[in-house]
Scaffold this active site. Structure first.
Site, PDB file in Angstrom:
ATOM      1  N   ASN A  10      66.971  79.195  44.815  1.00  0.00           N
ATOM      2  CA  ASN A  10      66.839  78.290  43.677  1.00  0.00           C
ATOM      3  C   ASN A  10      67.496  76.978  44.103  1.00  0.00           C
ATOM      4  O   ASN A  10      68.718  76.885  44.160  1.00  0.00           O
ATOM      5  CB  ASN A  10      67.541  78.894  42.449  1.00  0.00           C
ATOM      6  CG  ASN A  10      67.580  77.914  41.286  1.00  0.00           C
ATOM      7  OD1 ASN A  10      66.926  76.871  41.312  1.00  0.00           O
ATOM      8  ND2 ASN A  10      68.353  78.249  40.261  1.00  0.00           N
ATOM      9  N   TRP A  11      66.648  76.021  44.409  1.00  0.00           N
ATOM     10  CA  TRP A  11      67.185  74.742  44.907  1.00  0.00           C
ATOM     11  C   TRP A  11      67.781  73.880  43.805  1.00  0.00           C
ATOM     12  O   TRP A  11      68.400  72.862  44.088  1.00  0.00           O
ATOM     13  CB  TRP A  11      66.069  73.958  45.618  1.00  0.00           C
ATOM     14  CG  TRP A  11      65.786  74.450  47.004  1.00  0.00           C
ATOM     15  CD1 TRP A  11      66.391  75.496  47.654  1.00  0.00           C
ATOM     16  CD2 TRP A  11      64.829  73.899  47.929  1.00  0.00           C
ATOM     17  NE1 TRP A  11      65.865  75.638  48.914  1.00  0.00           N
ATOM     18  CE2 TRP A  11      64.915  74.665  49.111  1.00  0.00           C
ATOM     19  CE3 TRP A  11      63.922  72.851  47.871  1.00  0.00           C
ATOM     20  CZ2 TRP A  11      64.117  74.401  50.223  1.00  0.00           C
ATOM     21  CZ3 TRP A  11      63.126  72.585  48.970  1.00  0.00           C
ATOM     22  CH2 TRP A  11      63.226  73.356  50.134  1.00  0.00           C
ATOM     23  N   LYS A  12      67.541  74.265  42.538  1.00  0.00           N
ATOM     24  CA  LYS A  12      68.049  73.473  41.402  1.00  0.00           C
ATOM     25  C   LYS A  12      67.585  72.024  41.559  1.00  0.00           C
ATOM     26  O   LYS A  12      66.483  71.796  42.052  1.00  0.00           O
ATOM     27  CB  LYS A  12      69.570  73.635  41.284  1.00  0.00           C
ATOM     28  CG  LYS A  12      69.983  75.117  41.300  1.00  0.00           C
ATOM     29  CD  LYS A  12      71.406  75.376  40.946  1.00  0.00           C
ATOM     30  CE  LYS A  12      71.658  76.891  40.990  1.00  0.00           C
ATOM     31  NZ  LYS A  12      72.990  77.271  40.555  1.00  0.00           N
ATOM     32  N   HIS A  96      67.348  80.553  33.327  1.00  0.00           N
ATOM     33  CA  HIS A  96      68.551  80.362  34.136  1.00  0.00           C
ATOM     34  C   HIS A  96      69.698  79.904  33.234  1.00  0.00           C
ATOM     35  O   HIS A  96      69.478  79.159  32.279  1.00  0.00           O
ATOM     36  CB  HIS A  96      68.284  79.321  35.236  1.00  0.00           C
ATOM     37  CG  HIS A  96      69.388  79.292  36.254  1.00  0.00           C
ATOM     38  ND1 HIS A  96      70.555  78.608  36.034  1.00  0.00           N
ATOM     39  CD2 HIS A  96      69.509  79.886  37.465  1.00  0.00           C
ATOM     40  CE1 HIS A  96      71.358  78.790  37.083  1.00  0.00           C
ATOM     41  NE2 HIS A  96      70.739  79.556  37.964  1.00  0.00           N
ATOM     42  N   GLU A  98      71.873  77.715  33.580  1.00  0.00           N
ATOM     43  CA  GLU A  98      72.011  76.252  33.456  1.00  0.00           C
ATOM     44  C   GLU A  98      71.050  75.708  32.408  1.00  0.00           C
ATOM     45  O   GLU A  98      71.361  74.737  31.714  1.00  0.00           O
ATOM     46  CB  GLU A  98      71.795  75.596  34.833  1.00  0.00           C
ATOM     47  CG  GLU A  98      73.008  75.811  35.739  1.00  0.00           C
ATOM     48  CD  GLU A  98      72.690  75.900  37.220  1.00  0.00           C
ATOM     49  OE1 GLU A  98      71.601  75.473  37.635  1.00  0.00           O
ATOM     50  OE2 GLU A  98      73.548  76.416  37.963  1.00  0.00           O
ATOM     51  N   GLU A 168      72.755  87.250  36.935  1.00  0.00           N
ATOM     52  CA  GLU A 168      73.593  86.149  37.421  1.00  0.00           C
ATOM     53  C   GLU A 168      74.769  85.936  36.474  1.00  0.00           C
ATOM     54  O   GLU A 168      74.630  85.254  35.450  1.00  0.00           O
ATOM     55  CB  GLU A 168      72.771  84.851  37.477  1.00  0.00           C
ATOM     56  CG  GLU A 168      71.602  84.902  38.427  1.00  0.00           C
ATOM     57  CD  GLU A 168      71.262  83.520  38.970  1.00  0.00           C
ATOM     58  OE1 GLU A 168      71.176  83.394  40.190  1.00  0.00           O
ATOM     59  OE2 GLU A 168      71.115  82.567  38.177  1.00  0.00           O
ATOM     60  N   GLY A 174      77.858  78.959  41.509  1.00  0.00           N
ATOM     61  CA  GLY A 174      78.346  77.688  42.046  1.00  0.00           C
ATOM     62  C   GLY A 174      79.863  77.578  42.083  1.00  0.00           C
ATOM     63  O   GLY A 174      80.417  76.512  42.314  1.00  0.00           O
ATOM     64  N   SER A 214      76.886  82.764  43.885  1.00  0.00           N
ATOM     65  CA  SER A 214      77.658  82.593  45.117  1.00  0.00           C
ATOM     66  C   SER A 214      77.326  83.635  46.185  1.00  0.00           C
ATOM     67  O   SER A 214      78.186  84.023  46.968  1.00  0.00           O
ATOM     68  CB  SER A 214      79.162  82.580  44.820  1.00  0.00           C
ATOM     69  OG  SER A 214      79.486  81.502  43.957  1.00  0.00           O
ATOM     70  N   GLY A 235      71.509  80.024  45.196  1.00  0.00           N
ATOM     71  CA  GLY A 235      71.556  78.585  44.961  1.00  0.00           C
ATOM     72  C   GLY A 235      71.961  77.849  46.223  1.00  0.00           C
ATOM     73  O   GLY A 235      71.158  77.613  47.131  1.00  0.00           O
ATOM     74  N   GLY A 236      73.238  77.506  46.296  1.00  0.00           N
ATOM     75  CA  GLY A 236      73.766  76.675  47.385  1.00  0.00           C
ATOM     76  C   GLY A 236      73.331  77.096  48.782  1.00  0.00           C
ATOM     77  O   GLY A 236      72.897  76.261  49.585  1.00  0.00           O
TER      78      GLY A 236
HETATM   79  P1  13P Z   1      74.922  79.656  43.724  1.00  0.00           P
HETATM   80  O1  13P Z   1      74.349  80.586  44.762  1.00  0.00           O
HETATM   81  O2  13P Z   1      75.017  78.246  44.170  1.00  0.00           O
HETATM   82  O3  13P Z   1      76.179  80.207  43.126  1.00  0.00           O
HETATM   83  O4  13P Z   1      73.831  79.640  42.524  1.00  0.00           O
HETATM   84  C1  13P Z   1      73.363  80.828  42.047  1.00  0.00           C
HETATM   85  C2  13P Z   1      72.247  80.536  41.121  1.00  0.00           C
HETATM   86  O5  13P Z   1      72.445  79.995  40.063  1.00  0.00           O
HETATM   87  C3  13P Z   1      70.887  80.888  41.545  1.00  0.00           C
HETATM   88  O6  13P Z   1      69.980  80.752  40.517  1.00  0.00           O
END
Ligand code: 13P
Length: 253
Positions: A10-12, A96, A98, A168, A174, A214, A235-236
């Protein structure tokens, strides 16, 4: 139906179209021919045409990060399932944390978006997870049960075959703080049990349940070795080809 491992990035809100193209080319090259898991990258909407082009004919699949629940109309800033489909998108992340936290997404809209995605032939990665406060208040399982029951209200067992559930925990996203293997496994097992109750043991055994929060090149193998964790939503670490590749290689054969 066989349970499939799915590693999804997930590149956000990261990477412009040209940056997306470059990173995807790197990811494609590093993971050519691998079959132990499905590899999905959920990119910003504006990157989709470049991403689909860069991954054409490869084992890397492109996903989106949201979809609207109406076919079309006066919904400024939104993107429809038909638009995603026509651009070559196969997966879409829904609900998600967020989006729940910053954009007013609720269990009810998650349900509508999920139904719309599935009706249009998209696969849905539906996210659930508790906040730190909810975990401390000891209501994690109650909350996950509510999120799941509401997200899939009215969704048929047949349609559920195109659903992935991503657990999640909000406090692990994050933050660099990962759920322990046991914490992640416990909730993913609970989700599988709930799917057995709501649908069938067959569906519960077949559905892919991911962990996200994470997950990185160092902790992925341990998390992915747990019985009820069938992949990751990353994510990251999905923004770095070598790290993402290590996670893909962590899937047990
Ligand atoms: P991180 O891997 O950056 O913690 O993000 C997880 C996430 O929200 C994937 O959708």
């Amino acid at each position: 139906m066989e349970r499939r491992y799915v590693i999804a990035g997930n590149w956000k809100m990261n990477k412009t179209p040209s940056e997306a193209k470059a990173l995807l080319e790197e990811i494609v090259k590093a993971n050519d021919g691998k079959t132990a898991c499905d590899i999905v990258l959920c990119v910003p909407a504006i990157d989709i045409p470049a991403a689909v082009e860069a991954t054409k004919g490869t084992n890397v699949i492109i996903g989106a990060q949201n979809v609207h629940f109406k076919d079309n109309g006066a919904y400024t800033g939104e993107i429809s399932a038909a638009m995603l489909k026509e651009c070559g998108v196969e997966y879409v992340i829904i609900g998600h944390s967020e989006r729940r936290q910053y954009f007013g997404e609720t269990d009810a809209t998650v349900n509508l978006r999920t139904a719309q995605a599935l009706a249009n032939g998209l696969k849905a990665i539906v996210c659930v997870g508790e906040t730190l406060e909810e975990r401390k208040d000891n209501i994690t399982f109650d909350l996950i049960a509510i999120q799941i029951k509401r997200a899939f209200k009215g969704i048929s067992e047949e349609d559920m075959k195109n659903v992935i559930i991503a657990y999640e925990p909000v406090w692990a996203i994050g933050t660099g703080e990962t759920a322990t293997n046991e914490q992640a496994e416990e909730v993913c097992a609970f989700i599988r049990g709930l799917i057995a109750e709501l649908y069938s043991v067959d569906l519960a055994n077949a559905i892919t349940i991911q962990y996200g929060g994470s997950m990185n090149a160092k902790n992925a193998a341990e998390l992915l070795a747990m019985d009820n964790i069938d992949g990751g939503l990353i994510g990251g670490a999905s923004l770095k080809a070598p790290d993402f590749t290590t996670i893909i290689d962590s899937v047990k054969a």
